[in-house]
Design a protein around this motif. Structure first.
Motif, PDB file in Angstrom:
ATOM      1  N   THR A  81       1.195  -1.408  -0.078  1.00 30.20           N
ATOM      2  CA  THR A  81       0.116   0.133   0.017  1.00 30.20           C
ATOM      3  C   THR A  81       0.968   1.269   0.242  1.00 30.20           C
ATOM      4  O   THR A  81       2.012   1.110   0.661  1.00 30.20           O
ATOM      5  CB  THR A  81      -1.043   0.268   0.995  1.00 30.20           C
ATOM      6  N   GLY A  82       0.673   2.091  -0.565  1.00 34.31           N
ATOM      7  CA  GLY A  82       1.548   3.673  -0.929  1.00 34.31           C
ATOM      8  C   GLY A  82       2.567   3.418  -1.410  1.00 34.31           C
ATOM      9  O   GLY A  82       3.837   3.802  -1.390  1.00 34.31           O
ATOM     10  N   ALA A  83       2.010   2.770  -2.845  1.00 38.20           N
ATOM     11  CA  ALA A  83       3.246   2.523  -3.237  1.00 38.20           C
ATOM     12  C   ALA A  83       3.303   3.080  -4.162  1.00 38.20           C
ATOM     13  O   ALA A  83       4.397   3.442  -5.784  1.00 38.20           O
ATOM     14  CB  ALA A  83       3.162   0.940  -3.932  1.00 38.20           C
ATOM     15  N   SER A  84       3.270   4.402  -4.649  1.00 40.37           N
ATOM     16  CA  SER A  84       3.381   5.540  -5.798  1.00 40.37           C
ATOM     17  C   SER A  84       4.236   6.419  -5.578  1.00 40.37           C
ATOM     18  O   SER A  84       5.005   6.641  -6.250  1.00 40.37           O
ATOM     19  CB  SER A  84       1.994   6.304  -5.953  1.00 40.37           C
TER      20      SER A  84
ATOM     21  N   SER B 142      -2.414   7.594  -6.369  1.00 38.61           N
ATOM     22  CA  SER B 142      -2.515   8.254  -7.660  1.00 38.61           C
ATOM     23  C   SER B 142      -2.601   7.288  -8.822  1.00 38.61           C
ATOM     24  O   SER B 142      -2.057   6.037  -8.730  1.00 38.61           O
ATOM     25  CB  SER B 142      -1.184   8.790  -7.370  1.00 38.61           C
ATOM     26  N   GLU B 143      -3.328   7.551  -9.789  1.00 41.94           N
ATOM     27  CA  GLU B 143      -3.400   6.538 -10.709  1.00 41.94           C
ATOM     28  C   GLU B 143      -2.373   6.536 -11.810  1.00 41.94           C
ATOM     29  O   GLU B 143      -1.927   5.775 -12.397  1.00 41.94           O
ATOM     30  CB  GLU B 143      -4.936   5.871 -11.363  1.00 41.94           C
ATOM     31  N   ASP B 144      -1.559   7.372 -11.605  1.00 42.55           N
ATOM     32  CA  ASP B 144      -0.778   8.340 -12.695  1.00 42.55           C
ATOM     33  C   ASP B 144       0.710   7.556 -12.694  1.00 42.55           C
ATOM     34  O   ASP B 144       1.875   6.920 -13.287  1.00 42.55           O
ATOM     35  CB  ASP B 144      -0.866  10.062 -13.287  1.00 42.55           C
ATOM     36  N   LYS B 145       1.329   7.857 -10.835  1.00 45.98           N
ATOM     37  CA  LYS B 145       2.020   7.400 -10.941  1.00 45.98           C
ATOM     38  C   LYS B 145       2.270   5.545 -10.688  1.00 45.98           C
ATOM     39  O   LYS B 145       3.297   5.436 -10.774  1.00 45.98           O
ATOM     40  CB  LYS B 145       1.943   7.880  -8.960  1.00 45.98           C
ATOM     41  N   LEU B 146       0.874   5.084 -10.389  1.00 42.62           N
ATOM     42  CA  LEU B 146       0.970   3.779 -10.043  1.00 42.62           C
ATOM     43  C   LEU B 146       1.031   3.355 -11.690  1.00 42.62           C
ATOM     44  O   LEU B 146       1.747   1.798 -12.066  1.00 42.62           O
ATOM     45  CB  LEU B 146      -0.324   2.825 -10.436  1.00 42.62           C
ATOM     46  N   GLU B 147       0.667   4.022 -12.525  1.00 43.68           N
ATOM     47  CA  GLU B 147       1.461   3.596 -14.385  1.00 43.68           C
ATOM     48  C   GLU B 147       1.909   3.471 -14.790  1.00 43.68           C
ATOM     49  O   GLU B 147       2.933   2.689 -15.255  1.00 43.68           O
ATOM     50  CB  GLU B 147      -0.220   3.625 -15.139  1.00 43.68           C
ATOM     51  N   LYS B 148       3.095   4.642 -14.366  1.00 42.12           N
ATOM     52  CA  LYS B 148       4.167   4.992 -14.204  1.00 42.12           C
ATOM     53  C   LYS B 148       4.994   3.731 -14.045  1.00 42.12           C
ATOM     54  O   LYS B 148       6.202   3.420 -14.823  1.00 42.12           O
ATOM     55  CB  LYS B 148       4.774   6.327 -13.964  1.00 42.12           C
TER      56      LYS B 148
ATOM     57  N   GLY C 145       4.524   0.176 -16.016  1.00 42.43           N
ATOM     58  CA  GLY C 145       5.928   0.774 -17.097  1.00 42.43           C
ATOM     59  C   GLY C 145       6.816   0.741 -16.668  1.00 42.43           C
ATOM     60  O   GLY C 145       7.705   0.043 -17.489  1.00 42.43           O
ATOM     61  N   GLU C 146       8.126   0.653 -15.597  1.00 39.90           N
ATOM     62  CA  GLU C 146       8.910   0.657 -15.727  1.00 39.90           C
ATOM     63  C   GLU C 146       9.383  -0.716 -15.692  1.00 39.90           C
ATOM     64  O   GLU C 146      10.179  -1.317 -15.965  1.00 39.90           O
ATOM     65  CB  GLU C 146       9.598   1.799 -14.509  1.00 39.90           C
ATOM     66  N   LEU C 147       8.379  -1.107 -14.386  1.00 41.77           N
ATOM     67  CA  LEU C 147       8.763  -2.605 -14.458  1.00 41.77           C
ATOM     68  C   LEU C 147       7.948  -3.731 -15.001  1.00 41.77           C
ATOM     69  O   LEU C 147       8.334  -5.155 -14.681  1.00 41.77           O
ATOM     70  CB  LEU C 147       8.167  -2.511 -12.451  1.00 41.77           C
ATOM     71  N   GLY C 148       7.062  -3.358 -15.779  1.00 41.46           N
ATOM     72  CA  GLY C 148       6.251  -4.018 -16.707  1.00 41.46           C
ATOM     73  C   GLY C 148       5.381  -5.233 -15.974  1.00 41.46           C
ATOM     74  O   GLY C 148       4.926  -4.911 -14.208  1.00 41.46           O
ATOM     75  N   ASP C 149       5.671  -6.426 -15.977  1.00 45.78           N
ATOM     76  CA  ASP C 149       4.626  -7.175 -15.273  1.00 45.78           C
ATOM     77  C   ASP C 149       4.478  -7.935 -14.257  1.00 45.78           C
ATOM     78  O   ASP C 149       3.470  -8.262 -13.829  1.00 45.78           O
ATOM     79  CB  ASP C 149       3.976  -8.929 -17.070  1.00 45.78           C
ATOM     80  N   ALA C 150       5.614  -7.053 -13.795  1.00 47.67           N
ATOM     81  CA  ALA C 150       5.902  -7.892 -12.303  1.00 47.67           C
ATOM     82  C   ALA C 150       4.345  -7.406 -11.428  1.00 47.67           C
ATOM     83  O   ALA C 150       4.864  -7.101  -9.989  1.00 47.67           O
ATOM     84  CB  ALA C 150       7.261  -7.296 -11.941  1.00 47.67           C
ATOM     85  N   VAL C 151       4.499  -5.991 -12.059  1.00 52.04           N
ATOM     86  CA  VAL C 151       3.297  -5.065 -11.330  1.00 52.04           C
ATOM     87  C   VAL C 151       1.896  -4.813 -11.879  1.00 52.04           C
ATOM     88  O   VAL C 151       1.853  -4.984 -13.018  1.00 52.04           O
ATOM     89  CB  VAL C 151       3.891  -3.820 -10.652  1.00 52.04           C
ATOM     90  N   LEU C 152       1.201  -5.409 -10.804  1.00 55.18           N
ATOM     91  CA  LEU C 152      -0.156  -4.922 -11.140  1.00 55.18           C
ATOM     92  C   LEU C 152      -0.319  -3.623 -10.414  1.00 55.18           C
ATOM     93  O   LEU C 152      -0.351  -3.490  -9.047  1.00 55.18           O
ATOM     94  CB  LEU C 152      -1.196  -5.919 -10.441  1.00 55.18           C
TER      95      LEU C 152
ATOM     96  N   VAL D  81      -3.332  -1.256  -8.350  1.00 58.09           N
ATOM     97  CA  VAL D  81      -4.641  -0.805  -8.247  1.00 58.09           C
ATOM     98  C   VAL D  81      -4.233  -0.128  -7.705  1.00 58.09           C
ATOM     99  O   VAL D  81      -4.142   0.882  -6.639  1.00 58.09           O
ATOM    100  CB  VAL D  81      -4.469  -2.291  -7.073  1.00 58.09           C
ATOM    101  N   ARG D  82      -5.666   1.082  -8.597  1.00 55.70           N
ATOM    102  CA  ARG D  82      -6.270   2.496  -7.377  1.00 55.70           C
ATOM    103  C   ARG D  82      -6.926   2.254  -6.345  1.00 55.70           C
ATOM    104  O   ARG D  82      -7.981   1.817  -6.327  1.00 55.70           O
ATOM    105  CB  ARG D  82      -6.397   3.082  -8.387  1.00 55.70           C
ATOM    106  N   LEU D  83      -6.743   2.743  -4.698  1.00 51.61           N
ATOM    107  CA  LEU D  83      -7.355   2.577  -3.562  1.00 51.61           C
ATOM    108  C   LEU D  83      -7.174   3.281  -2.665  1.00 51.61           C
ATOM    109  O   LEU D  83      -5.739   3.402  -2.475  1.00 51.61           O
ATOM    110  CB  LEU D  83      -7.234   0.498  -3.444  1.00 51.61           C
ATOM    111  N   ASP D  84      -8.106   4.336  -1.628  1.00 45.87           N
ATOM    112  CA  ASP D  84      -7.585   4.730  -0.951  1.00 45.87           C
ATOM    113  C   ASP D  84      -7.942   4.041  -0.064  1.00 45.87           C
ATOM    114  O   ASP D  84      -9.188   3.632   0.605  1.00 45.87           O
ATOM    115  CB  ASP D  84      -8.983   6.316  -0.737  1.00 45.87           C
ATOM    116  N   VAL D  85      -7.223   3.443   1.116  1.00 46.24           N
ATOM    117  CA  VAL D  85      -7.477   2.502   2.311  1.00 46.24           C
ATOM    118  C   VAL D  85      -7.737   3.038   3.372  1.00 46.24           C
ATOM    119  O   VAL D  85      -8.204   2.137   4.378  1.00 46.24           O
ATOM    120  CB  VAL D  85      -6.200   1.900   2.553  1.00 46.24           C
TER     121      VAL D  85
END
Length: 252
Positions: free
Chosen positions: A9-12, A36-42, A45-52, A54-58
């Protein structure tokens, strides 16, 4: 060795970003969770299929349950949960503090951490393995002026972690609390001071603080121990930080 699935969590940004990268570098699959969906997508994009991503406010309990229930089948069996999402808001004394700041810290640092943990624990117990890593703080042990509710939320994280260990006795599920001191190079102080970068920079002036990568390394080390080893608590500080004397008020 089976590829691990790690839920962060808080991975962006900050600790979470560094933790996600550290596990991915070792071949783990990472469910990267943040607002932050934008930061997660970035990151994805850098780490590829190793990353899923997920946009979520805990801090939203319904969203936590619904999002975790809806994880893709191949990602549901989480091996390591890293409860990193959290924040400090304000440094005013308690009688001047903003109640909205207090509520936000409690909602994220306490309720969010508890709800995410509760959602993922049953699967870990059923599988007879898993690891909950909570990101606490030395603020949960050592009080300081203006720490009030932030320190209290981290004291909760400390005690919750210990009680989880007791509850999970015999299940094979491990629990670790990581308690860093001063860490630079993140937005922690900028958030605390409502975006005032100059004020945030002043906190670290003339120091060599810990880095997010230092914290990520401690998380990875604890999680990479043999299955029979549980690291209960790691407390780490930069060399420039130590323990202060108790405050004494003297009348003028």
């Amino acid at each position: 060795m089976t590829q691990q699935t790690v839920f962060v969590t808080g991975a962006s940004a900050g600790f979470g970003d560094a933790i996600a990268r550290r596990f991915a570098a070792e071949g783990a699959r990472v469910i990267a969770v943040a607002r932050s969906e934008d930061k997660l997508e970035k990151l994805a994009g850098e780490l590829g299929d190793a990353v899923l991503p997920v946009r979520l406010d805990v801090s939203d309990p319904d969203a936590v349950k619904n999002t975790i229930d809806a994880l893709p089948d191949g990602w549901k069996a989480v091996d390591v949960l890293v409860n990193n999402a959290g924040l400090a808001k304000g440094l005013e004394p308690a009688h001047k503090a903003d109640l909205d700041d207090w509520d936000q810290m409690i909602a994220t640092n306490v309720r969010g951490l508890a709800h995410v943990t509760r959602a993922l624990l049953p699967g870990m117990v059923e599988r007879g393995r898993g690891h909950v890593v909570n990101i606490g703080s030395i603020a949960g042990t050592y009080p300081y002026p203006g720490g009030n509710v932030y320190g209290a939320t981290k004291a909760f994280v400390h005690q919750f972690s210990l009680n989880l260990r007791s509850d999970l006795h015999g299940t094979g599920v491990r629990v670790t609390n990581i308690e860093p001191g001063m860490v630079g190079g993140t937005d922690f102080s900028k958030v605390r001071f409502a975006g005032d970068q100059a004020k945030a920079d002043k906190v670290y002036e003339g120091t060599t603080p810990l880095t997010a990568e230092d914290v990520a390394e401690s998380v990875y080390w604890a999680a990479s121990q043999p299955a029979h080893v549980n690291i209960n608590v790691i407390e780490l500080m930069p060399v420039v930080q130590s323990f202060s004397a108790l405050q004494i008020y003297r009348e003028s």
